[in-house]
Motif scaffolding. Structure first.
Motif, short mmCIF file in Angstrom:
data_model
loop_
_atom_site.label_atom_id
_atom_site.label_comp_id
_atom_site.label_asym_id
_atom_site.label_seq_id
_atom_site.Cartn_x
_atom_site.Cartn_y
_atom_site.Cartn_z
N ARG A 1 0.83 -1.20 0.00
CA ARG A 1 0.00 0.00 0.00
C ARG A 1 0.87 1.25 0.00
O ARG A 1 0.60 2.22 -0.72
CB ARG A 1 -0.92 -0.01 1.23
N THR B 1 -5.26 -2.33 0.01
CA THR B 1 -4.67 -3.53 -0.61
C THR B 1 -5.30 -4.75 0.03
O THR B 1 -5.63 -4.74 1.22
CB THR B 1 -3.14 -3.59 -0.40
N LEU C 1 -5.19 -3.73 -5.60
CA LEU C 1 -5.00 -2.37 -5.08
C LEU C 1 -6.24 -1.56 -5.41
O LEU C 1 -6.73 -1.63 -6.56
CB LEU C 1 -3.78 -1.69 -5.71
#
Length: 661
Positions: A40, A48, A139
């Motif tokens: 992240r 994430t 993500l």
């Protein structure tokens, strides 16, 4: 710094940070959270996560771990199953088919969960550990719509590979723990303890449940051996040393051991293994099993067998002694009776002596019968099978019983078949004699002993024309001392033991006595006795005919050479005898021999190969070479030991000369 250099530096920093997290180790869930935290931060993402399984055919999926910034809380309920729908199936299929990460930027409109969790862009890639189904790494960008560069996508794929390695290790650890748990359950269920001993570190391990029973492994091998019974210690040490020296595949030994519950019997099995963190082949591992109950049962059974054997020997000695001691007075009475008859010619003495002789005969019969029953009950009779020709056996039995049958006005007939039985002649004779005696005793005029062929047996049947056996009595006639209601009484009558002896003798032979009876028409007792396997006919000896042809015998031993020559002359060969190769060549110079019988080595240094090569120049020949160095056999050459058996030589010559048959 250029963009390319920045990308490289960023990648190196990401790998360094990820490597530092993995190096710290720890619990798997905490490691995964730390790794997603690094991702992240490296990609400046808002969220994430890892999803499992990435499989369009799965009925559901869930997110085991997720890391977010405070402003954008988790999009998934960690650990809860989410039913698979059409959107999820399409996304999973697309990511699995893509060669690298898949970017959604901006996110497609119209999805409730995209709006609810404010997802503006996302990047996804497949994580493929070495075990199990693939995972999905993602993500989320929530603050703004964002696109990731090719370098960032490549870095994302590289880091996904590192996560795949971590997941593989996690899965391996889980599998190992599951297997250890299953092994421990299996060992505990079987009552066995697992143990290990590191020979270099001198450290040991024992299943915790068994430490209290078998002692603390920290005491070492010497401490363990001190608790082994001194009479068994040598066997344990020998088994251990033999395995460590490579002389046995493992340790397998039973011994007495002093544990918390006193002396117990243990069965220890083990072998050298290779374990992580230890030198190869320097760790002993195995199991201990408490076999005290089995060993005690084995010892009790052995003691019982020994007691039974002693009792059987005692019974055999008693029967032998009783037979001798009981027959001695009867024999003495017979002698005294004969002396009395010779000393007195008075008629009344003769009548009394005749009655005494009849009583003694009945007593002798009773004694013999009772002793035979006792021997059968005591197990003192051993079965000794042999091939028994049936016809002379039954004819001899008829001759023995015919006088007693004739005295009662009964004709004893035979119906024979030529057969050879596989049986014990003594026991079969006892069966038939008792069946015939019983039949003669009840017959009116006729008794028949008939033999009939079966596929693998010969059926022997004793039939009489007597009154038959009532149905109510047929179940008891094989009992000792049982006589039916119509049985004779008084001198000469049966004792009720004949059929009992016949049945016990049949049991020893594994035979069953079958009974058929009809009241007023007679009875029939039958047994099926196995036939002996026919012996294979011996092969006819080979015929060897020399027909006056010339044979050369060469052997360094003159006596052996002359003996072989005499044998060939018997088979109608003309024979030349020599002890050396040169002598043999000279003797055969006038007429080439058809047959050469030669030792492999001759007296003057010649060998059979040189002799045969020299003689073959004169014409074709057949050869028998005697000894271990005779070369290779062939169509015109046989190899035999020296000296040969006459049958071996005849067989070889018949093959060489084509005269088998």
């Amino acid at each position: 710094m250029s963009g390319s250099a920045e990308a490289i530096a960023r990648a190196l920093e990401a790998h360094r940070r990820l490597g530092a997290v993995l190096a710290r180790g720890g619990e798997a869930q905490a490691q995964l959270v730390a790794v997603l935290g690094v991702l992240r931060e490296v990609f400046d993402a808002d969220r994430t996560w890892l999803l499992y399984p990435c499989d369009p055919q799965a009925p559901a999926w869930w997110v085991p771990v997720e890391v977010t910034v405070p402003e954008y809380p988790g999009a998934f309920a960690a650990g809860e199953e989410v039913p698979m729908d059409a959107t999820g199936r399409a996304v999973f299929a697309r990511v699995l088919a893509a060669p690298g990460p898949v970017v959604f930027s901006p996110m497609p409109a119209g999805s409730d969960w995209v709006v609810r969790y404010r997802i503006r862009a996302q990047m996804l890639t497949v994580v493929r550990p070495r075990y199990g189904a693939p995972w999905l790494l993602g993500l989320h960008q929530c603050r703004e719509v964002r696109s990731w560069s090719a370098e960032e996508q490549a870095l994302f794929a590289e880091l996904a590979g590192r996560i795949a390695d971590l997941l593989s290790l996690v899965r391996m650890g889980e599998d190992l723990r599951r297997r250890e748990a299953r092994l421990q359950l299996a060992l505990e269920a079987a009552g066995e303890a697992h143990w290990e001993w590191d020979l270099d570190a001198r450290e040991g391990y024992l299943s915790p449940r068994f430490v209290g029973l078998y002692g603390d492994p920290a005491a070492g091998l010497r401490g363990w051996l001190r608790r082994v019974h001194r009479d068994d210690r040598r066997a344990v040490v020998t088994a251990l040393r033999a395995h460590l020296a490579g002389a046995s595949p493992g340790i397998d030994v039973e011994y007495r051991f002093r544990g918390a519950q006193g002396w117990r019997w243990l069965h220890t099995r083990g072998r050298l293994v290779s374990l992580p963190g230890a030198a190869p082949g320097r760790v002993l591992a195995g199991t201990h099993a408490d076999v005290t109950a089995r060993k005690e049962a084995e010892l009790a059974l052995r003691a019982e067998k020994e007691r039974a054997a002693r009792a059987e020997r005692a019974k055999s000695r008693y029967l032998a002694a009783a037979s001798h001691d009981l027959r001695q007075p009867l024999h003495a009475l017979h002698l005294l009776l004969q002396a009395l008859e010779r000393r007195s010619a008075a008629p009344e003495v003769g009548e009394i002596a005749a009655e005494m002789r009849a009583s003694l005969a009945a007593m002798q019969q009773l004694l013999d019968t009772v002793l035979e029953v006792a021997r059968l009950e005591a197990g003192a009779v051993r079965v000794r099978r042999e091939d028994l020709p049936l016809e002379p056996f039954l004819e001899a039995l008829q001759m023995r019983l015919a006088p007693a049958a004739a005295a009662r006005g009964v004709a004893l007939h035979l119906h024979l078949v030529p057969a050879v039985l596989d049986t014990d002649p003594v026991l079969l004779g006892s069966i038939l004699q008792n069946l015939l005696a019983n039949a003669v005793r009840h017959a009116r005029r006729r008794v028949m002993l008939a033999a009939r062929w079966g596929r693998t047996h010969v059926r022997l049947e004793v039939r009489d024309d007597g009154p038959g056996i009532p149905r109510a009595e047929r179940g008891r006639i094989f009992e000792e001392f049982y006589r039916g209601r119509g049985a004779e009484r008084g001198p000469g009558a049966g004792l009720g033991l004949g059929l009992a002896i016949a049945r016990r003798s049949a049991d020893l032979l594994g035979l069953a006595i079958r009974l058929r009876s009809a009241e007023g028409r007679g009875s029939a007792f039958a047994i099926a006795v196995p036939r002996a396997q026919p012996a294979r006919p011996a092969a006819p000896p080979p015929r060897v005919h020399g027909g006056g042809r010339l044979a050369l015998v060469a052997d360094p031993d003159p006596v052996q050479a002359q003996a072989l020559g005499r044998l060939l002359e018997v088979w109608d060969f003309r024979v030349i005898v020599a002890t050396g190769g040169a002598e043999a060549v000279a003797a055969a110079g006038w007429e080439p021999p058809l047959l050469v019988v030669s030792a492999a080595r001759l007296a003057d240094g010649w060998d059979a190969e040189a002799l045969l090569t020299r003689l073959a120049a004169q014409g074709p020949l057949k050869a028998v070479v005697l000894g271990d160095e005779g070369g290779a056999p062939g169509p015109d050459r046989c190899l035999l030991p020296r000296p040969p058996e006459p049958a071996q030589l005849a067989e070889a010559l018949a093959r060489l000369l084509g005269e088998r048959g």
